[in-house]
Scaffold this motif. Structure first.
Motif, PDB file in Angstrom:
ATOM      1  N   PRO A  45      13.365  21.226 -35.928  1.00 27.63           N
ATOM      2  CA  PRO A  45      11.775  21.345 -35.255  1.00 27.63           C
ATOM      3  C   PRO A  45      11.667  20.206 -34.443  1.00 27.63           C
ATOM      4  O   PRO A  45      12.326  18.875 -34.542  1.00 27.63           O
ATOM      5  CB  PRO A  45      10.867  21.605 -36.359  1.00 27.63           C
ATOM      6  N   THR A  46      10.788  20.123 -33.593  1.00 31.83           N
ATOM      7  CA  THR A  46      10.187  18.841 -32.681  1.00 31.83           C
ATOM      8  C   THR A  46       9.753  18.049 -33.861  1.00 31.83           C
ATOM      9  O   THR A  46       8.996  18.302 -34.722  1.00 31.83           O
ATOM     10  CB  THR A  46       9.286  19.372 -31.790  1.00 31.83           C
ATOM     11  N   TRP A  47       9.977  16.825 -33.523  1.00 36.10           N
ATOM     12  CA  TRP A  47       9.512  15.606 -34.460  1.00 36.10           C
ATOM     13  C   TRP A  47       8.391  14.819 -33.793  1.00 36.10           C
ATOM     14  O   TRP A  47       8.452  14.736 -32.738  1.00 36.10           O
ATOM     15  CB  TRP A  47      10.870  14.597 -34.887  1.00 36.10           C
ATOM     16  N   VAL A  48       7.922  13.928 -34.699  1.00 32.87           N
ATOM     17  CA  VAL A  48       6.895  13.075 -34.156  1.00 32.87           C
ATOM     18  C   VAL A  48       7.176  11.638 -35.022  1.00 32.87           C
ATOM     19  O   VAL A  48       7.294  11.891 -36.076  1.00 32.87           O
ATOM     20  CB  VAL A  48       5.468  13.511 -34.081  1.00 32.87           C
ATOM     21  N   ASN A  49       6.987  10.679 -34.082  1.00 31.29           N
ATOM     22  CA  ASN A  49       6.940   9.163 -34.630  1.00 31.29           C
ATOM     23  C   ASN A  49       5.503   8.661 -34.320  1.00 31.29           C
ATOM     24  O   ASN A  49       5.173   8.835 -33.172  1.00 31.29           O
ATOM     25  CB  ASN A  49       8.073   8.552 -34.162  1.00 31.29           C
ATOM     26  N   VAL A  50       4.866   7.999 -35.323  1.00 29.19           N
ATOM     27  CA  VAL A  50       3.674   7.034 -34.917  1.00 29.19           C
ATOM     28  C   VAL A  50       3.784   5.764 -35.117  1.00 29.19           C
ATOM     29  O   VAL A  50       4.256   5.294 -36.260  1.00 29.19           O
ATOM     30  CB  VAL A  50       2.600   7.685 -35.999  1.00 29.19           C
ATOM     31  N   VAL A  51       3.421   4.986 -34.081  1.00 25.70           N
ATOM     32  CA  VAL A  51       3.336   3.250 -34.524  1.00 25.70           C
ATOM     33  C   VAL A  51       1.971   3.135 -34.630  1.00 25.70           C
ATOM     34  O   VAL A  51       0.969   3.555 -33.854  1.00 25.70           O
ATOM     35  CB  VAL A  51       3.995   2.695 -33.187  1.00 25.70           C
ATOM     36  N   ALA A  52       1.511   2.933 -35.746  1.00 27.50           N
ATOM     37  CA  ALA A  52      -0.054   2.863 -36.085  1.00 27.50           C
ATOM     38  C   ALA A  52      -0.222   1.154 -36.369  1.00 27.50           C
ATOM     39  O   ALA A  52       0.445   0.615 -37.079  1.00 27.50           O
ATOM     40  CB  ALA A  52      -0.138   3.491 -37.602  1.00 27.50           C
TER      41      ALA A  52
END
Length: 187
Positions: A45-52
């Protein structure tokens, strides 16, 4: 005249197909007529990464076990885009909140990556979430055990150099975020 390098798929069958991964075997024809059989493609599936990033300039990271490496490592909050996520940014918001309890009103898409264009079908959307605040308890899947770790932004290159952060797509996401923040300079 431009020559196309595109292959033609003559046949395709799934060897494994489930919620998390599908392995497909294709029979392809190259433009010069050469038949490539089998050519394996991993469908994710499509992935997401977050720099918080907090107001205090700390990056919110997650410490968790990764069975492929058989190690506990630090990573960015991340995950798959689910069916209920209309846009990748919705998945980024959901994953950040579930894995860390943090959220923000300011999510910026910083880039799109291909994990491996040779044999992965998916993309990874990268986000920067600024001025994140802790607002909730963690809401983890049954297979997740996570500790939230705060890392001062100025220590990020040291963490990469020391091998504390190993995940390639996460380091790439950090690069995009640091570029957006004006923290990457070449002289």
């Amino acid at each position: 005249m431009v020559n196309s390098f595109d292959w033609i798929v003559l046949n395709s069958r799934h060897i494994v197909k489930d919620r998390w991964i599908s392995l497909r075997s294709d029979t392809c024809q190259m433009p010069n007529g050469t038949i490539v059989d089998p050519y394996y493609v991993l469908e994710y599936p499509t992935w997401v990464n977050v720099v918080a990033l907090t107001k205090n300039q700390e990056i919110v990271l997650v410490k968790q076990y990764r069975h492929g490496l058989k190690k506990t490592i630090l990573e960015l909050p991340s995950g798959a885009v689910e069916a209920e996520d209309i846009l990748p940014v919705e998945a980024a918001k959901r994953e950040l909140l579930e894995e860390t309890g943090f959220t923000s009103n300011n999510f910026i898409e910083t880039g799109i990556l291909s994990p491996n264009p040779a044999n992965h079908s998916n993309l990874t959307y990268c986000f920067l979430a600024e001025n994140v605040e802790h607002v909730a308890d963690l809401k983890l899947d049954v297979t997740e055990q996570i500790d939230v770790v705060m890392l001062p932004l100025e220590k990020i290159f040291e963490a990469i150099d020391r091998g504390i952060l190993l995940q390639t797509l996460h380091i790439s996401s950090l690069f995009f975020a640091l570029k957006k923040l004006g923290k990457v300079q070449f002289s």
